[in-house]
Design a protein around this motif. Sequence first.
Motif, PDB file in Angstrom:
ATOM      1  N   ALA A 227     -10.976  -2.782 -12.837  1.00 47.62           N
ATOM      2  CA  ALA A 227     -10.122  -3.977 -12.925  1.00 47.62           C
ATOM      3  C   ALA A 227      -9.285  -4.168 -11.656  1.00 47.62           C
ATOM      4  N   ILE A 228      -9.196  -3.119 -10.834  1.00 47.83           N
ATOM      5  CA  ILE A 228      -8.447  -3.201  -9.578  1.00 47.83           C
ATOM      6  C   ILE A 228      -9.459  -3.399  -8.459  1.00 47.83           C
ATOM      7  N   THR A 229      -9.283  -4.464  -7.683  1.00 49.42           N
ATOM      8  CA  THR A 229     -10.258  -4.785  -6.642  1.00 49.42           C
ATOM      9  C   THR A 229     -10.255  -3.739  -5.521  1.00 49.42           C
ATOM     10  N   ARG A 230     -11.384  -3.657  -4.855  1.00 52.68           N
ATOM     11  CA  ARG A 230     -11.505  -2.745  -3.704  1.00 52.68           C
ATOM     12  C   ARG A 230     -10.472  -3.114  -2.634  1.00 52.68           C
ATOM     13  N   ALA A 231     -10.253  -4.419  -2.431  1.00 56.89           N
ATOM     14  CA  ALA A 231      -9.268  -4.870  -1.443  1.00 56.89           C
ATOM     15  C   ALA A 231      -7.867  -4.375  -1.794  1.00 56.89           C
ATOM     16  N   ARG A 232      -7.518  -4.404  -3.072  1.00 58.44           N
ATOM     17  CA  ARG A 232      -6.193  -3.935  -3.493  1.00 58.44           C
ATOM     18  C   ARG A 232      -6.080  -2.424  -3.280  1.00 58.44           C
ATOM     19  N   TRP A 233      -7.153  -1.666  -3.581  1.00 56.68           N
ATOM     20  CA  TRP A 233      -7.122  -0.218  -3.321  1.00 56.68           C
ATOM     21  C   TRP A 233      -6.970   0.050  -1.825  1.00 56.68           C
ATOM     22  N   LEU A 234      -7.687  -0.718  -1.005  1.00 54.59           N
ATOM     23  CA  LEU A 234      -7.563  -0.537   0.449  1.00 54.59           C
ATOM     24  C   LEU A 234      -6.122  -0.769   0.904  1.00 54.59           C
ATOM     25  N   GLU A 235      -5.456  -1.762   0.316  1.00 56.67           N
ATOM     26  CA  GLU A 235      -4.047  -2.020   0.648  1.00 56.67           C
ATOM     27  C   GLU A 235      -3.175  -0.824   0.259  1.00 56.67           C
ATOM     28  N   ARG A 236      -3.433  -0.267  -0.928  1.00 59.58           N
ATOM     29  CA  ARG A 236      -2.651   0.892  -1.389  1.00 59.58           C
ATOM     30  C   ARG A 236      -2.846   2.088  -0.451  1.00 59.58           C
ATOM     31  N   PHE A 237      -4.086   2.346  -0.065  1.00 63.10           N
ATOM     32  CA  PHE A 237      -4.344   3.433   0.883  1.00 63.10           C
ATOM     33  C   PHE A 237      -3.596   3.170   2.186  1.00 63.10           C
ATOM     34  N   ALA A 238      -3.668   1.947   2.691  1.00 58.55           N
ATOM     35  CA  ALA A 238      -3.037   1.594   3.967  1.00 58.55           C
ATOM     36  C   ALA A 238      -1.512   1.752   3.904  1.00 58.55           C
ATOM     37  N   ARG A 239      -0.928   1.523   2.735  1.00 56.55           N
ATOM     38  CA  ARG A 239       0.527   1.634   2.568  1.00 56.55           C
ATOM     39  C   ARG A 239       0.971   3.029   2.142  1.00 56.55           C
ATOM     40  N   GLY A 240       0.032   3.987   2.082  1.00 55.55           N
ATOM     41  CA  GLY A 240       0.399   5.345   1.705  1.00 55.55           C
ATOM     42  C   GLY A 240       0.719   5.506   0.237  1.00 55.55           C
ATOM     43  N   ARG A 241       0.116   4.685  -0.606  1.00 52.58           N
ATOM     44  CA  ARG A 241       0.385   4.724  -2.050  1.00 52.58           C
ATOM     45  C   ARG A 241      -0.667   5.522  -2.814  1.00 52.58           C
ATOM     46  N   VAL A 242      -1.573   6.204  -2.086  1.00 58.54           N
ATOM     47  CA  VAL A 242      -2.552   7.121  -2.680  1.00 58.54           C
ATOM     48  C   VAL A 242      -2.368   8.448  -1.941  1.00 58.54           C
ATOM     49  N   LEU A 243      -2.086   9.513  -2.716  1.00 61.01           N
ATOM     50  CA  LEU A 243      -1.666  10.782  -2.129  1.00 61.01           C
ATOM     51  C   LEU A 243      -2.538  11.941  -2.590  1.00 61.01           C
ATOM     52  N   ASP A 244      -2.550  13.010  -1.797  1.00 58.13           N
ATOM     53  CA  ASP A 244      -3.255  14.221  -2.216  1.00 58.13           C
ATOM     54  C   ASP A 244      -2.322  15.081  -3.067  1.00 58.13           C
ATOM     55  N   ALA A 245      -2.789  16.240  -3.479  1.00 61.86           N
ATOM     56  CA  ALA A 245      -2.014  17.111  -4.370  1.00 61.86           C
ATOM     57  C   ALA A 245      -0.714  17.589  -3.739  1.00 61.86           C
ATOM     58  N   ALA A 246      -0.639  17.596  -2.405  1.00 62.07           N
ATOM     59  CA  ALA A 246       0.579  18.018  -1.710  1.00 62.07           C
ATOM     60  C   ALA A 246       1.527  16.857  -1.453  1.00 62.07           C
ATOM     61  N   GLY A 247       1.135  15.644  -1.901  1.00 58.22           N
ATOM     62  CA  GLY A 247       1.996  14.476  -1.706  1.00 58.22           C
ATOM     63  C   GLY A 247       1.802  13.777  -0.370  1.00 58.22           C
ATOM     64  N   ARG A 248       0.726  14.103   0.337  1.00 59.00           N
ATOM     65  CA  ARG A 248       0.445  13.466   1.636  1.00 59.00           C
ATOM     66  C   ARG A 248      -0.486  12.272   1.440  1.00 59.00           C
ATOM     67  N   PRO A 249      -0.279  11.184   2.177  1.00 58.14           N
ATOM     68  CA  PRO A 249      -1.185  10.025   2.067  1.00 58.14           C
ATOM     69  C   PRO A 249      -2.630  10.418   2.393  1.00 58.14           C
ATOM     70  N   ILE A 250      -3.548   9.810   1.662  1.00 55.48           N
ATOM     71  CA  ILE A 250      -4.978  10.040   1.846  1.00 55.48           C
ATOM     72  C   ILE A 250      -5.566   8.825   2.562  1.00 55.48           C
ATOM     73  N   ALA A 251      -6.490   9.044   3.471  1.00 58.98           N
ATOM     74  CA  ALA A 251      -7.208   7.942   4.122  1.00 58.98           C
ATOM     75  C   ALA A 251      -8.243   7.387   3.143  1.00 58.98           C
ATOM     76  N   ALA A 252      -8.500   6.089   3.227  1.00 56.83           N
ATOM     77  CA  ALA A 252      -9.480   5.451   2.330  1.00 56.83           C
ATOM     78  C   ALA A 252     -10.864   6.078   2.477  1.00 56.83           C
ATOM     79  N   ASP A 253     -11.179   6.594   3.658  1.00 55.32           N
ATOM     80  CA  ASP A 253     -12.505   7.183   3.870  1.00 55.32           C
ATOM     81  C   ASP A 253     -12.529   8.702   3.660  1.00 55.32           C
TER      82      ASP A 253
END
Length: 99
Positions: free
Chosen positions: A56-82
């Motif tokens: 239900a969440i578009t790929r474009a919206r996920w890309l925006e979240r990754f770009a804004r640092g809103r997707v993190l790894d287990a240590a709390g660091r931003p993850i790159a979309a790739d």
Amino acid sequence: MAPAPARRRTTPGRGHYPVGMKPPPPNADGIAASRLQLPPGPWATVLDGVCARFPAITRARWLERFARGRVLDAAGRPIAADARYRVGAEVYYFREVVD
């Protein structure tokens, strides 16, 4: 002479927590992130995996979240979309409500 105090084993990552105890999820503006443990699947990247898990969440919206640092790894660091998809890895993400 008194014996040396026992050392507490801790897990790496955000702060020091006893082994087996997970740290709290990262938060932004007082809102805790949601946690996803990546399940087995054919995806090459974390972006591919979250798009499949949350259609239900578009790929474009996920890309925006990754770009804004809103997707993190287990240590709390931003993850790159790739970032490479790894089964069992913990990913934190922040839910967003669209107006």
